[in-house]
Design an enzyme around this catalytic site. Sequence first.
Site, PDB file in Angstrom:
ATOM      1  CB  CYS A   3      14.941  30.651  31.942  1.00  0.00           C
ATOM      2  SG  CYS A   3      15.404  32.119  30.987  1.00  0.00           S
ATOM      3  CB  CYS A  11      19.112  34.004  26.674  1.00  0.00           C
ATOM      4  SG  CYS A  11      20.490  34.411  27.783  1.00  0.00           S
ATOM      5  CB  CYS A  14      21.725  30.151  32.660  1.00  0.00           C
ATOM      6  SG  CYS A  14      21.612  31.729  33.512  1.00  0.00           S
ATOM      7  CB  CYS A  87      16.997  37.942  32.672  1.00  0.00           C
ATOM      8  SG  CYS A  87      18.239  36.894  33.463  1.00  0.00           S
ATOM      9  CD  GLN A 212      32.113  38.842  44.913  1.00  0.00           C
ATOM     10  OE1 GLN A 212      31.594  38.455  43.871  1.00  0.00           O
ATOM     11  NE2 GLN A 212      33.317  38.437  45.282  1.00  0.00           N
ATOM     12  CG  PHE A 241      44.359  41.716  44.439  1.00  0.00           C
ATOM     13  CD1 PHE A 241      44.797  42.231  43.221  1.00  0.00           C
ATOM     14  CD2 PHE A 241      45.195  40.838  45.113  1.00  0.00           C
ATOM     15  CE1 PHE A 241      46.033  41.863  42.691  1.00  0.00           C
ATOM     16  CE2 PHE A 241      46.436  40.463  44.599  1.00  0.00           C
ATOM     17  CZ  PHE A 241      46.845  40.987  43.382  1.00  0.00           C
ATOM     18  CG  ASN A 307      38.715  38.819  46.396  1.00  0.00           C
ATOM     19  OD1 ASN A 307      38.492  37.796  45.758  1.00  0.00           O
ATOM     20  ND2 ASN A 307      37.845  39.815  46.476  1.00  0.00           N
ATOM     21  CB  CYS A 334      36.200  34.730  40.724  1.00  0.00           C
ATOM     22  SG  CYS A 334      37.367  35.771  39.827  1.00  0.00           S
TER      23      CYS A 334
END
Length: 376
Positions: A3, A11, A14, A87, A212, A241, A307, A334
């Site tokens: 990247c 940036c 990540c 990106c 997602q 959810f 979820n 998550c």
Amino acid sequence: MQCALYDAGRCRSCQWIVQPIRDQLSAKTADLKGLLADFSVEQWCAPVSGPEQAFRNKAKMVVSGSVEKPLLGMLHRDGTPEDLSDCPLYPDTFAPVFATLKPFIARAGLTPYNVARKRGELKYILLTESQFDGGMMLRFVLRSETKLAQLRAALPWLQAQLPQLKVITANIQPVHMAIMEGETEIFLTEQQALAERFNDVPLWIRPQSFFQTNPVVASHLYATARDWVRQLPVHHMWDLFCGVGGFGLHCATPEMTLTGIEIAPEAIACAKQSAAELGLTNLHFQALDSTQFATGQGEVPELVLVNPPRRGIGKALCDYLSQMAPEYIIYSSCNAQTMAKDIANLPGYRIERVQLFDMFPHTAHYEVLTLLTKTR
């Protein structure tokens, strides 16, 4: 993943990019095992990963700069803008859209919102792509409706340049805060939802419905949940959810009764549309608060699938599930930290199976699917 933005220090989103994916997966697995160290786990399934780059189906771009030379990307902590059009997390199909949007912003006179001065109109550009047919949804997040007529007038040029834009909206977000979207959504196209398909299951994406962002890994996640459910003696389940219904639509069979609950009406509209396409008449989706719905019921099905958002399902729902004791709970999370806390509040269950899904490469985040079985 290479990247140029990271290498140039422009940036740091990540944070794990310098680590090989194999090492990232090892670190995430160690984190998950540490969080579940107090529990006995019967089976650890191999983690699932996807592509290292070009995997995202959605871009959330802060619009800054000037109306003549807009920048699409983010603001650093000191307010300095950074263009992230290049990106590598985005697929190649995004670059021509960003390149066309920049002159369009000038054509439409959509002055980028200046956070320091609290002036300007265009705050964000939100772009979503369907893996099914390549169609895209574009949302202009505006401070007010002041420039709406100009936006409408300029739109035919944009649509001629980018026919893949199937759904276009203006979202009105008047508050001077870092909030991505407001409540008001104004459709600028006749089509109001983007068609998607995972594992031959039709799904729909509407502007204010969660979906997602990593389709490859999400497809594996839904397929895994389906496989786990098919191994259980289940005739009735809840999908709490439920979002646009991804889990429930994958798990349902013509013989099964399924109730899906999600607080966002836009997401429920998507789920109902998918259920109708599949011809599944025993699926019932309702726009309600999941905890309030569940705790108001006098009985529970054999399986409850949850979820939740990052905060987890919370003590009230844990207490209710402990009291009503469904045979099985499938927990998709998550945020494994809150999941572990919730499992600690479900003492009548053992962890039968756990699987990690690397939904967010190059970061510390991941998704996890856990099967809980009632102890006899």
